[in-house]
Motif scaffolding. Structure first.
Motif, PDB file in Angstrom:
ATOM      1  N   THR A 189       0.840  -1.202   0.000  1.00 22.67           N
ATOM      2  CA  THR A 189       0.000   0.000   0.000  1.00 22.67           C
ATOM      3  C   THR A 189       0.872   1.249   0.000  1.00 22.67           C
ATOM      4  OG1 THR A 189      -0.050   0.143   2.409  1.00 22.67           O
ATOM      5  CG2 THR A 189      -1.781  -1.201   1.355  1.00 22.67           C
ATOM      6  N   ARG A 190       0.241   2.364  -0.329  1.00 24.68           N
ATOM      7  CA  ARG A 190       0.942   3.656  -0.297  1.00 24.68           C
ATOM      8  C   ARG A 190       1.515   3.908   1.089  1.00 24.68           C
ATOM      9  NH1 ARG A 190      -3.774   6.841  -1.368  1.00 24.68           N
ATOM     10  NH2 ARG A 190      -2.835   8.164   0.200  1.00 24.68           N
ATOM     11  N   GLU A 191       0.733   3.603   2.105  1.00 15.21           N
ATOM     12  CA  GLU A 191       1.159   3.865   3.475  1.00 15.21           C
ATOM     13  C   GLU A 191       2.406   3.052   3.836  1.00 15.21           C
ATOM     14  OE1 GLU A 191       1.028   5.650   7.333  1.00 15.21           O
ATOM     15  OE2 GLU A 191       0.463   6.209   5.311  1.00 15.21           O
ATOM     16  N   THR A 192       2.461   1.812   3.406  1.00 18.05           N
ATOM     17  CA  THR A 192       3.634   0.992   3.663  1.00 18.05           C
ATOM     18  C   THR A 192       4.864   1.597   2.996  1.00 18.05           C
ATOM     19  OG1 THR A 192       2.267  -0.993   3.834  1.00 18.05           O
ATOM     20  CG2 THR A 192       4.612  -1.329   3.424  1.00 18.05           C
ATOM     21  N   ARG A 246       5.291   4.710   2.210  1.00 23.23           N
ATOM     22  CA  ARG A 246       5.597   5.963   2.912  1.00 23.23           C
ATOM     23  C   ARG A 246       6.384   5.692   4.192  1.00 23.23           C
ATOM     24  NH1 ARG A 246       4.387   8.913   7.067  1.00 23.23           N
ATOM     25  NH2 ARG A 246       2.875   7.459   7.905  1.00 23.23           N
ATOM     26  N   ILE A 247       5.943   4.702   4.958  1.00 25.83           N
ATOM     27  CA  ILE A 247       6.604   4.384   6.227  1.00 25.83           C
ATOM     28  C   ILE A 247       8.037   3.900   5.985  1.00 25.83           C
ATOM     29  CG2 ILE A 247       6.594   2.751   8.157  1.00 25.83           C
ATOM     30  CD1 ILE A 247       3.500   3.033   8.124  1.00 25.83           C
TER      31      ILE A 247
END
Length: 144
Positions: free
Chosen positions: A128-131, A133-134
């Motif tokens: 995911t985008r969030e992964t 980003r992190i």
């Protein structure tokens, strides 16, 4: 100060030696002090006042010692949590991709574009985008 004696609680000699060394150099020293004071017969209420903790904490430490021994009483259990989805090799692959030139037609990589590109690769189908980003934040990589 008057100290009341708590009958029936005794540490083994190995545990006493370990705890005496432990309190000198550990963050969990209050728990070790609790056990040592209980071994000397000090009442739970007095220990709680001496160490500025709740009487329930003293009781819980004592209970943990009686149930599972020294290590169980002093150390916290490993906390469960979601296991890491991507190992260091996969994270390195994500970071390496972010450091390359963007695809034709794009001025720079965005997190969304990275996630879309990675989803086409084997092993990243559900990223995911969030992964992304992190992982980039952890690597202190700024796409802006």
């Amino acid at each position: 100060m008057y100290i009341m004696i708590n009958k029936g609680f005794k540490l083994g000699e190995d545990d006493k030696c370990f705890l005496n060394d432990f309190v000198k150099k550990s963050k969990e020293e209050k728990r070790a002090y609790v056990l040592l004071l209980l071994d000397k017969g000090v009442k739970s209420v007095v220990i709680a006042k001496m160490l500025d903790i709740s009487p329930n904490t003293v009781t819980n430490i004592k209970k943990r010692y009686l149930e599972g021994g020294r290590d169980h009483a002093i150390y916290d259990k490993a906390r469960s949590g979601q296991p890491k989805k991507y190992d260091i090799e996969k994270e390195t692959e994500i970071i390496a991709l972010a450091c390359t030139d963007p695809p034709e037609g794009y001025k720079r990589w965005s997190i969304r574009l990275l996630a879309e590109t990675l989803r086409e690769k084997e092993g990243f189908e559900s990223i995911t985008r969030e992964t992304v980003r992190i992982i980039l934040k952890k690597a202190q990589l700024n796409l802006g």
